[in-house]
Design an enzyme around this catalytic site. Sequence first.
Site, mmCIF file in Angstrom:
data_model
loop_
_atom_site.group_PDB
_atom_site.id
_atom_site.type_symbol
_atom_site.label_atom_id
_atom_site.label_comp_id
_atom_site.label_asym_id
_atom_site.label_seq_id
_atom_site.Cartn_x
_atom_site.Cartn_y
_atom_site.Cartn_z
ATOM 1 N N ARG A 39 0.673 -1.090 -0.304
ATOM 2 C CA ARG A 39 0.018 0.255 -0.386
ATOM 3 C C ARG A 39 0.856 1.458 0.396
ATOM 4 O O ARG A 39 0.981 2.187 -1.189
ATOM 5 C CB ARG A 39 -0.645 -0.338 1.032
ATOM 6 C CG ARG A 39 -2.752 0.699 1.174
ATOM 7 C CD ARG A 39 -1.465 1.972 1.379
ATOM 8 N NE ARG A 39 -1.480 2.751 3.008
ATOM 9 C CZ ARG A 39 -0.555 3.751 2.893
ATOM 10 N NH1 ARG A 39 -1.250 5.213 2.420
ATOM 11 N NH2 ARG A 39 -0.206 4.068 4.336
ATOM 12 N N ASP A 40 1.671 1.153 1.011
ATOM 13 C CA ASP A 40 2.245 2.375 1.133
ATOM 14 C C ASP A 40 3.319 2.491 -0.064
ATOM 15 O O ASP A 40 3.790 4.032 0.017
ATOM 16 C CB ASP A 40 2.686 2.949 2.643
ATOM 17 C CG ASP A 40 3.048 4.250 2.676
ATOM 18 O OD1 ASP A 40 3.322 5.218 2.528
ATOM 19 O OD2 ASP A 40 4.089 4.852 4.653
ATOM 20 N N HIS B 6 6.783 4.338 12.453
ATOM 21 C CA HIS B 6 6.700 4.500 11.500
ATOM 22 C C HIS B 6 7.836 5.429 10.970
ATOM 23 O O HIS B 6 6.956 5.895 10.675
ATOM 24 C CB HIS B 6 5.089 4.443 10.850
ATOM 25 C CG HIS B 6 5.222 4.117 8.767
ATOM 26 N ND1 HIS B 6 4.822 3.791 8.433
ATOM 27 C CD2 HIS B 6 5.771 5.783 7.779
ATOM 28 C CE1 HIS B 6 4.235 3.934 7.383
ATOM 29 N NE2 HIS B 6 5.189 5.136 6.746
ATOM 30 N N HIS C 270 10.516 7.584 7.818
ATOM 31 C CA HIS C 270 10.561 6.830 6.701
ATOM 32 C C HIS C 270 12.460 6.876 6.443
ATOM 33 O O HIS C 270 13.062 7.916 7.064
ATOM 34 C CB HIS C 270 9.972 8.671 5.323
ATOM 35 C CG HIS C 270 8.877 7.676 5.640
ATOM 36 N ND1 HIS C 270 8.445 7.997 3.992
ATOM 37 C CD2 HIS C 270 7.935 7.586 5.996
ATOM 38 C CE1 HIS C 270 6.689 7.532 4.344
ATOM 39 N NE2 HIS C 270 6.847 6.932 5.327
ATOM 40 N N CYS D 74 6.099 9.339 1.006
ATOM 41 C CA CYS D 74 4.857 10.623 0.785
ATOM 42 C C CYS D 74 4.517 11.186 -0.134
ATOM 43 O O CYS D 74 5.185 11.696 -1.286
ATOM 44 C CB CYS D 74 4.788 11.628 2.026
ATOM 45 S SG CYS D 74 2.845 13.074 2.261
ATOM 46 N N ASN E 237 9.577 4.171 2.494
ATOM 47 C CA ASN E 237 10.346 4.184 3.612
ATOM 48 C C ASN E 237 11.431 3.616 4.556
ATOM 49 O O ASN E 237 12.332 3.444 3.344
ATOM 50 C CB ASN E 237 9.375 3.082 4.413
ATOM 51 C CG ASN E 237 7.763 3.674 4.244
ATOM 52 O OD1 ASN E 237 7.056 3.990 4.828
ATOM 53 N ND2 ASN E 237 7.375 3.313 2.812
#
Length: 314
Positions: A22-23, A216, A218, A249, A258
């Site tokens: 997803r991310d 979480h 990055h 992002c 990430n």
Amino acid sequence: MTQDNRTPDETRRVRMREVGPRDGFQNEPETIGTADKIRLINALGRAGFTRIEVASFVRPDVIPQLADGVEVLKGIDLPDEVERMVLIPNSKGLDNALKVRDLFEAATLFVSASQTHNRKNINRTVEETMADVKVMGERVTAEGLKFCAVIATSFGCPYEGKVSMDRVLDLAEEFAGAGATEIGFGDTTGMANPAYVSRFFTAARERLPRVELTAHFHNTRGQGLANAYAALEAGCTSFESSFGELGGCPVPAGSTGNIATEDLVSMFHEMGVETGLDLEKIIEAARAAQGTLGRKLTSHSIVAGPVHWDLAAS
């Protein structure tokens, strides 16, 4: 570095969630085929993950890359113990998600700690988002789903700069009050540093003792692993990462990926921290993603592979 005097019976363990499907995928400019997504997610499932963020119910015109989320959820073949998570932006997204309720076990609701980022990301004020969260939280819980929360820009905002720790933790308490049992704190554009991360998670554990706290980070400015280590030493035992260091992002430009899952798992394993994951299979999945995307990815472990002490000593 903290002296680790634990006995073998006191081995540290962490819980990992893979967010690449997803991310990670959402930032890719070229459309990834549904079959390719399914193949890569299945490979991650074989690596031992028990938590994978699979899809999003954000509007397709906002993130076209994830428009096939339902098809992906229907097509994947994961072990029974794998918790499938989806990201839900608002009540309309929840309506759509609940139409396929049997395809996932956990739902993530999110907000940005800064007003500017929240407006640019989902075109709402923080207050409007949190009002919707309270309504959605009741629905998510009533469906028997795990209710997870994510607070973006927890460690700084590219538009507003410093974000107050108290503001972030106040939002976290609102989520907990709405029923969230896990709260992730996102370093959305890589602005965190290890010293602040240590103070942050120490404070978060004090204020939210009954909530699972997830880190979480990055790697935008190369401090991702250092920040993860600082969170670990402050007592955090839940982490999110993305294979191949995919992601970033969507707003603003320049926000790179990430932490690479394989790099984070490699670090944990070398420290004697158990993850329950097969590092070589994660690396295989990351290399497969590299081939699918047709470009080199930025994780170190894709190139170097896992550490083999038996070979190094020969």
